[in-house]
Scaffold this motif. Structure first.
Motif, mmCIF file in Angstrom:
data_model
loop_
_atom_site.group_PDB
_atom_site.id
_atom_site.type_symbol
_atom_site.label_atom_id
_atom_site.label_comp_id
_atom_site.label_asym_id
_atom_site.label_seq_id
_atom_site.Cartn_x
_atom_site.Cartn_y
_atom_site.Cartn_z
ATOM 1 N N VAL A 102 -30.524 34.261 38.221
ATOM 2 C CA VAL A 102 -29.474 33.946 39.029
ATOM 3 C C VAL A 102 -29.236 33.040 37.707
ATOM 4 N N ARG A 103 -29.628 32.467 37.125
ATOM 5 C CA ARG A 103 -28.857 31.367 36.355
ATOM 6 C C ARG A 103 -28.953 32.053 35.184
ATOM 7 N N ALA A 104 -29.070 33.205 34.441
ATOM 8 C CA ALA A 104 -29.261 34.020 33.380
ATOM 9 C C ALA A 104 -27.707 34.888 33.980
ATOM 10 N N VAL A 105 -27.043 35.060 35.109
ATOM 11 C CA VAL A 105 -26.451 35.742 35.235
ATOM 12 C C VAL A 105 -24.811 34.437 35.271
ATOM 13 N N GLU A 106 -24.914 33.526 35.471
ATOM 14 C CA GLU A 106 -24.584 32.650 35.948
ATOM 15 C C GLU A 106 -23.712 31.732 33.452
ATOM 16 N N VAL A 107 -25.199 32.134 33.118
ATOM 17 C CA VAL A 107 -24.492 31.884 31.742
ATOM 18 C C VAL A 107 -24.343 33.080 31.163
ATOM 19 N N ALA A 108 -24.786 34.692 31.443
ATOM 20 C CA ALA A 108 -23.646 35.529 30.590
ATOM 21 C C ALA A 108 -22.766 35.747 31.050
ATOM 22 N N ALA A 109 -22.012 34.877 32.537
ATOM 23 C CA ALA A 109 -20.182 34.803 32.285
ATOM 24 C C ALA A 109 -20.137 34.048 31.349
ATOM 25 N N GLY A 110 -20.530 32.621 31.631
ATOM 26 C CA GLY A 110 -20.082 31.641 30.413
ATOM 27 C C GLY A 110 -20.168 32.288 29.129
ATOM 28 N N LEU A 111 -20.687 33.263 28.902
ATOM 29 C CA LEU A 111 -20.803 33.537 27.504
ATOM 30 C C LEU A 111 -20.273 35.223 27.114
ATOM 31 N N GLY A 112 -19.364 35.612 28.560
ATOM 32 C CA GLY A 112 -19.058 36.507 28.545
ATOM 33 C C GLY A 112 -19.833 37.637 27.839
ATOM 34 N N ALA A 113 -20.984 37.675 28.464
ATOM 35 C CA ALA A 113 -21.678 38.680 27.886
ATOM 36 C C ALA A 113 -21.620 40.113 28.790
ATOM 37 N N HIS A 114 -22.056 41.135 28.240
ATOM 38 C CA HIS A 114 -21.758 42.228 28.637
ATOM 39 C C HIS A 114 -22.871 43.048 30.234
ATOM 40 N N ALA A 115 -23.465 42.220 29.934
ATOM 41 C CA ALA A 115 -24.595 42.930 31.258
ATOM 42 C C ALA A 115 -25.753 41.606 31.012
ATOM 43 N N VAL A 116 -26.560 41.269 32.126
ATOM 44 C CA VAL A 116 -28.507 40.454 31.974
ATOM 45 C C VAL A 116 -28.607 41.504 32.102
ATOM 46 N N HIS A 117 -30.117 41.717 31.187
ATOM 47 C CA HIS A 117 -31.261 42.805 31.812
ATOM 48 C C HIS A 117 -32.800 41.665 31.978
ATOM 49 N N CYS A 118 -33.152 43.402 33.069
ATOM 50 C CA CYS A 118 -34.936 41.777 33.873
ATOM 51 C C CYS A 118 -35.255 43.107 33.781
ATOM 52 N N PHE A 119 -36.864 43.222 34.542
ATOM 53 C CA PHE A 119 -37.977 44.103 35.126
ATOM 54 C C PHE A 119 -38.481 43.939 35.752
ATOM 55 N N SER A 120 -38.951 44.610 36.146
ATOM 56 C CA SER A 120 -39.902 44.328 37.634
ATOM 57 C C SER A 120 -41.452 43.517 37.478
ATOM 58 N N GLY A 121 -42.054 43.058 36.120
ATOM 59 C CA GLY A 121 -43.151 43.422 36.394
ATOM 60 C C GLY A 121 -44.584 43.700 36.940
ATOM 61 N N ILE A 122 -45.469 43.528 36.680
ATOM 62 C CA ILE A 122 -47.000 44.587 36.698
ATOM 63 C C ILE A 122 -46.928 44.233 38.364
ATOM 64 N N THR A 123 -47.419 45.300 38.814
ATOM 65 C CA THR A 123 -48.088 44.967 40.622
ATOM 66 C C THR A 123 -48.843 44.390 40.239
ATOM 67 N N PRO A 124 -49.126 43.357 41.424
ATOM 68 C CA PRO A 124 -50.089 42.775 41.341
ATOM 69 C C PRO A 124 -52.121 43.489 41.583
ATOM 70 N N PRO A 125 -53.103 42.633 41.052
ATOM 71 C CA PRO A 125 -54.055 43.490 42.379
ATOM 72 C C PRO A 125 -54.195 43.309 43.569
ATOM 73 N N ASP A 126 -54.381 44.172 44.170
ATOM 74 C CA ASP A 126 -54.478 44.431 45.873
ATOM 75 C C ASP A 126 -53.507 44.384 46.129
ATOM 76 N N ALA A 148 -22.412 40.261 41.715
ATOM 77 C CA ALA A 148 -21.173 40.864 41.585
ATOM 78 C C ALA A 148 -20.629 39.328 41.774
ATOM 79 N N ARG A 149 -20.662 38.583 42.415
ATOM 80 C CA ARG A 149 -19.838 37.247 42.372
ATOM 81 C C ARG A 149 -19.118 36.791 40.936
ATOM 82 N N GLU A 150 -20.226 37.097 39.506
ATOM 83 C CA GLU A 150 -19.835 36.943 38.830
ATOM 84 C C GLU A 150 -19.057 38.017 37.817
ATOM 85 N N GLY A 151 -19.338 39.280 38.250
ATOM 86 C CA GLY A 151 -18.520 40.009 37.586
ATOM 87 C C GLY A 151 -19.538 40.830 35.611
ATOM 88 N N VAL A 152 -20.852 40.457 36.415
ATOM 89 C CA VAL A 152 -21.754 40.392 35.178
ATOM 90 C C VAL A 152 -22.564 41.970 35.827
#
Length: 287
Positions: A102-126, A148-152
């Motif tokens: 969420v903070r990254a999205v807010e930073v992206a809006a402040g920078l005028g970035a065209h997207a925020v990248h992320c990934f899911s992570g590895i499924t933990p054991p069990d 949606a709120r920030e338009g990024v």
């Protein structure tokens, strides 16, 4: 359609951010994939809003576009690589990752970035597959609300070995979430070579409607190792031709996170390679 090339700051960690941005502008890059980390716009340090404003001014002065990337290895936990993830068994730990995004999205809006990248992570054991997908969708909900709120757009990346590891996994997530408008795709060209059943150029065509961010590097089949151009197996002119044909207008960012020791030289050789590869497709040279 002229492609716009960038370089990831996770491959320039030995440089101060200001120096890295100046280097990329001098080399003729169109933008930067900015990984939020302790050495480059630390998302957890004080005065983030003012520091974001300063970086935005620097980007504007240099004429660089930006995508915000969130793959810093130890930004949340100094002992666990990429931990905690969106799949962590501990709800508070998952919330910490959600909060960072969420903070990254807010930073992206402040920078005028065209997207925020992320990934899911590895499924933990069990952890069962259904449980893992439930955790992922729940953890992403506040991030998508912020996007949606920030338009990024939020551009999730299929990452080898992760729960969401392929294009098929991305489409499964879209279905689970009800295909929300802010959700898009980060397509890593090397990952396509590594494990997708279709060739990278075909992956680009398949992914076109959802493309919000692109990462690019060389890679070999079955080996998840980001390589400088020419050290792997990818035939790049057809990939770049397919990408240009989609009308994608975001950045195509060189992703060499384990090569920071040679970052300035690789940034130079990478843009030269991409320009040559683009010339062979249509005779045009990226600006």
């Amino acid at each position: 359609m002229t492609l716009r090339f960038g370089y990831g700051t996770n491959g320039l960690t030995d440089l101060r951010l200001d120096d890295a941005l100046g280097l990329l502008a001098d080399l003729g890059y169109d933008g930067v994939g900015l990984t939020l980390d302790h050495m480059h716009l630390d998302p957890l340090a004080p005065d983030l809003t003012e520091r974001t404003r300063r970086v935005a001014r620097r980007l504007n002065a240099l004429g660089l576009g930006v995508t915000v990337e969130t793959g810093a290895r130890y930004v949340l936990d100094p002992r666990r690589k990429h931990g905690p993830s969106l799949l962590d068994p501990d709800p508070e730990a998952r919330a910490a990752r959600t909060g960072l995004l969420v903070r990254a999205v807010e930073v992206a809006a402040g920078l005028g970035a065209h997207a925020v990248h992320c990934f899911s992570g590895i499924t933990p054991p069990d952890t069962g597959t259904d449980t893992a997908w439930q955790r992922l969708t729940g953890a992403l909900a506040p991030v998508l609300d912020a996007a949606a709120r920030e338009g990024v757009p939020l551009a999730i990346e299929p990452e080898p070995g992760h729960l969401l590891g392929t294009l098929a996994g991305f489409h499964h997530l879209r279905t689970l979430l009800g295909d929300p408008e802010p959700l898009g795709l980060t397509l890593d060209i090397g990952h396509c070579q590594c494990l997708e059943p279709a060739p990278p150029a075909d992956c680009v065509k398949e992914a076109a409607p959802w493309l919000r961010h692109v990462q690019i590097e060389d890679m070999r089949r079955g080996v998840h190792e980001h390589l400088p151009f020419g050290d792997g197996e990818i035939d790049f002119p057809p990939v770049l031709e397919a990408l240009a044909a989609t009308g994608y207008s975001g950045l195509t960012v060189v992703e060499l996170p384990r090569h920071s020791h040679a970052g300035p030289e690789l940034a130079r050789s990478s843009i030269d390679f991409l320009r040559r590869a683009t010339r062979t497709t249509d005779g045009a040279v990226p600006c």
